[in-house]
Design a protein around this motif. Structure first.
Motif, PDB file in Angstrom:
ATOM      1  N   GLY A  82       0.827  -1.198   0.000  1.00 15.70           N
ATOM      2  CA  GLY A  82       0.000   0.000   0.000  1.00 15.70           C
ATOM      3  C   GLY A  82       0.859   1.245   0.000  1.00 15.70           C
ATOM      4  O   GLY A  82       2.084   1.170  -0.143  1.00 15.70           O
ATOM      5  N   VAL A  83       0.230   2.394   0.168  1.00 19.31           N
ATOM      6  CA  VAL A  83       0.932   3.679   0.141  1.00 19.31           C
ATOM      7  C   VAL A  83       1.432   4.023   1.541  1.00 19.31           C
ATOM      8  O   VAL A  83       0.677   3.957   2.520  1.00 19.31           O
ATOM      9  CB  VAL A  83       0.006   4.801  -0.378  1.00 19.31           C
ATOM     10  CG1 VAL A  83       0.751   6.136  -0.411  1.00 19.31           C
ATOM     11  CG2 VAL A  83      -0.515   4.465  -1.767  1.00 19.31           C
ATOM     12  N   ILE A  84       2.697   4.402   1.625  1.00 19.17           N
ATOM     13  CA  ILE A  84       3.293   4.782   2.916  1.00 19.17           C
ATOM     14  C   ILE A  84       2.770   6.152   3.338  1.00 19.17           C
ATOM     15  O   ILE A  84       2.677   7.075   2.521  1.00 19.17           O
ATOM     16  CB  ILE A  84       4.831   4.843   2.814  1.00 19.17           C
ATOM     17  CG1 ILE A  84       5.418   3.478   2.444  1.00 19.17           C
ATOM     18  CG2 ILE A  84       5.443   5.335   4.127  1.00 19.17           C
ATOM     19  CD1 ILE A  84       6.918   3.512   2.189  1.00 19.17           C
ATOM     20  N   PHE A  85       2.440   6.274   4.620  1.00 17.91           N
ATOM     21  CA  PHE A  85       2.084   7.582   5.176  1.00 17.91           C
ATOM     22  C   PHE A  85       2.905   7.844   6.434  1.00 17.91           C
ATOM     23  O   PHE A  85       3.427   6.922   7.069  1.00 17.91           O
ATOM     24  CB  PHE A  85       0.588   7.673   5.475  1.00 17.91           C
ATOM     25  CG  PHE A  85       0.090   6.698   6.513  1.00 17.91           C
ATOM     26  CD1 PHE A  85       0.220   6.967   7.875  1.00 17.91           C
ATOM     27  CD2 PHE A  85      -0.511   5.510   6.127  1.00 17.91           C
ATOM     28  CE1 PHE A  85      -0.240   6.067   8.824  1.00 17.91           C
ATOM     29  CE2 PHE A  85      -0.980   4.600   7.077  1.00 17.91           C
ATOM     30  CZ  PHE A  85      -0.839   4.881   8.426  1.00 17.91           C
ATOM     31  N   TRP A 116      -6.290   8.066  -0.870  1.00 21.77           N
ATOM     32  CA  TRP A 116      -5.324   9.087  -1.254  1.00 21.77           C
ATOM     33  C   TRP A 116      -4.573   9.455   0.013  1.00 21.77           C
ATOM     34  O   TRP A 116      -5.167   9.562   1.093  1.00 21.77           O
ATOM     35  CB  TRP A 116      -6.026  10.337  -1.786  1.00 21.77           C
ATOM     36  CG  TRP A 116      -6.567  10.202  -3.176  1.00 21.77           C
ATOM     37  CD1 TRP A 116      -6.099   9.402  -4.169  1.00 21.77           C
ATOM     38  CD2 TRP A 116      -7.687  10.918  -3.732  1.00 21.77           C
ATOM     39  NE1 TRP A 116      -6.849   9.564  -5.311  1.00 21.77           N
ATOM     40  CE2 TRP A 116      -7.822  10.492  -5.068  1.00 21.77           C
ATOM     41  CE3 TRP A 116      -8.550  11.878  -3.234  1.00 21.77           C
ATOM     42  CZ2 TRP A 116      -8.806  10.992  -5.915  1.00 21.77           C
ATOM     43  CZ3 TRP A 116      -9.543  12.372  -4.075  1.00 21.77           C
ATOM     44  CH2 TRP A 116      -9.669  11.935  -5.395  1.00 21.77           C
ATOM     45  N   VAL A 117      -3.252   9.655  -0.127  1.00 18.87           N
ATOM     46  CA  VAL A 117      -2.433  10.105   0.997  1.00 18.87           C
ATOM     47  C   VAL A 117      -1.902  11.488   0.651  1.00 18.87           C
ATOM     48  O   VAL A 117      -1.186  11.654  -0.341  1.00 18.87           O
ATOM     49  CB  VAL A 117      -1.269   9.133   1.286  1.00 18.87           C
ATOM     50  CG1 VAL A 117      -0.409   9.672   2.430  1.00 18.87           C
ATOM     51  CG2 VAL A 117      -1.804   7.749   1.640  1.00 18.87           C
ATOM     52  N   PHE A 118      -2.278  12.480   1.462  1.00 18.58           N
ATOM     53  CA  PHE A 118      -1.900  13.866   1.199  1.00 18.58           C
ATOM     54  C   PHE A 118      -0.831  14.347   2.173  1.00 18.58           C
ATOM     55  O   PHE A 118      -0.856  13.997   3.356  1.00 18.58           O
ATOM     56  CB  PHE A 118      -3.109  14.801   1.340  1.00 18.58           C
ATOM     57  CG  PHE A 118      -4.249  14.500   0.410  1.00 18.58           C
ATOM     58  CD1 PHE A 118      -4.015  14.182  -0.916  1.00 18.58           C
ATOM     59  CD2 PHE A 118      -5.554  14.536   0.865  1.00 18.58           C
ATOM     60  CE1 PHE A 118      -5.071  13.908  -1.781  1.00 18.58           C
ATOM     61  CE2 PHE A 118      -6.617  14.269   0.023  1.00 18.58           C
ATOM     62  CZ  PHE A 118      -6.381  13.952  -1.305  1.00 18.58           C
ATOM     63  N   GLU A 119       0.068  15.163   1.650  1.00 19.84           N
ATOM     64  CA  GLU A 119       1.028  15.898   2.467  1.00 19.84           C
ATOM     65  C   GLU A 119       0.764  17.378   2.232  1.00 19.84           C
ATOM     66  O   GLU A 119       0.739  17.829   1.085  1.00 19.84           O
ATOM     67  CB  GLU A 119       2.454  15.537   2.054  1.00 19.84           C
ATOM     68  CG  GLU A 119       3.529  16.331   2.773  1.00 19.84           C
ATOM     69  CD  GLU A 119       4.913  16.034   2.206  1.00 19.84           C
ATOM     70  OE1 GLU A 119       5.792  15.666   2.992  1.00 19.84           O
ATOM     71  OE2 GLU A 119       5.103  16.181   0.971  1.00 19.84           O
ATOM     72  N   ALA A 120       0.525  18.117   3.305  1.00 25.96           N
ATOM     73  CA  ALA A 120       0.228  19.548   3.162  1.00 25.96           C
ATOM     74  C   ALA A 120       1.410  20.277   2.532  1.00 25.96           C
ATOM     75  O   ALA A 120       2.559  20.054   2.908  1.00 25.96           O
ATOM     76  CB  ALA A 120      -0.102  20.151   4.520  1.00 25.96           C
ATOM     77  N   SER A 121       1.122  21.131   1.559  1.00 27.36           N
ATOM     78  CA  SER A 121       2.154  21.897   0.870  1.00 27.36           C
ATOM     79  C   SER A 121       1.894  23.387   1.084  1.00 27.36           C
ATOM     80  O   SER A 121       0.935  23.940   0.545  1.00 27.36           O
ATOM     81  CB  SER A 121       2.139  21.561  -0.631  1.00 27.36           C
ATOM     82  OG  SER A 121       3.051  22.372  -1.343  1.00 27.36           O
ATOM     83  N   ASP A 122       2.731  24.017   1.900  1.00 27.83           N
ATOM     84  CA  ASP A 122       2.601  25.438   2.208  1.00 27.83           C
ATOM     85  C   ASP A 122       1.247  25.751   2.842  1.00 27.83           C
ATOM     86  O   ASP A 122       0.703  26.839   2.692  1.00 27.83           O
ATOM     87  CB  ASP A 122       2.800  26.285   0.943  1.00 27.83           C
ATOM     88  CG  ASP A 122       3.084  27.754   1.265  1.00 27.83           C
ATOM     89  OD1 ASP A 122       3.738  28.001   2.290  1.00 27.83           O
ATOM     90  OD2 ASP A 122       2.627  28.631   0.518  1.00 27.83           O
TER      91      ASP A 122
END
Length: 208
Positions: A82-85, A116-122
């Motif tokens: 799976g997707v790493i978080f 979906w795995v999100f990383e906040a950008s700014d």
């Protein structure tokens, strides 16, 4: 009552479609909101792993609409891929988005299935976590194709514009407010769960 209160604040602190300002705002913030595409506010992570040393999260582990795990998964190890978080990432269940499977983890793990795995950008991470719970986001996320297995369309979601505060401090203020509210809801839910366990125990012991 607390859940209804949260729903009300989500409606008040985020502008509705067609509105330029929210109906409620924290004291001291007057700057105009800026319009930004969702895809500019987050990085969508796609790095995968089948490590048996990382706990696995799947839809069945999350309480719908609550953003909480329904069990201890700290020892849920296997070699599924799976997707790493990471801590402060945001998980959003894109399959049947009306099920409201979302999570703001404080641990590293692997998301199994249609996440979906999100990383906040700014942007402030918890603000993004609250944004995906708002009516505006939910509306575009639920604009899906198919009937039996509908999935959110990343192209639609990532290109959708949202009005957000320009100052990170205001984003943080909104995020912290909802985080405290979520913690209060969790505390009361825990008390309710314990009372239900006590009730079941009493029913078993008081009736032959």
């Amino acid at each position: 009552t607390l859940k209804q209160m949260k729903k009300g604040f989500l409606q008040q602190l985020f502008p509705k479609n067609g509105e330029k300002v929210p109906r409620m705002r924290f004291t001291g913030f007057q700057e105009e909101l800026e319009q930004r595409k969702f895809g500019e506010m987050v990085n969508r992570l796609n790095k995968t792993s089948n490590s048996s040393g990382l706990p696995k999260v799947e839809f069945e582990d999350i309480i719908s609409g609550a953003g909480r795990l329904n069990k201890d998964i700290s020892n849920k190890f296997d070699n599924r891929k799976g997707v790493i978080f990471h801590p402060n990432n945001i998980l959003y269940g894109k399959l049947r988005p009306y099920l409201k499977n979302w999570l703001h983890p404080n641990f590293k793990g692997v998301a199994l299935g249609d996440f979906w795995v999100f990383e906040a950008s700014d942007t402030h991470p918890f603000f993004i976590y609250i944004l995906i719970q708002s009516e505006n986001y939910q509306k575009v996320a639920n604009d899906t194709a198919g009937t039996k297995m509908p999935r959110s369309d990343w192209k639609k979601v990532s290109n959708n514009n949202f009005l957000i505060p320009t100052e990170k401090y205001e984003q943080q203020k909104i995020g912290s407010f909802f985080k405290q509210l979520d913690n209060t809801i969790t505390l009361h839910q825990y008390k309710l769960d314990q009372l239900n366990i006590l009730k079941r125990s009493c029913l078993q012991n008081m009736f032959i």
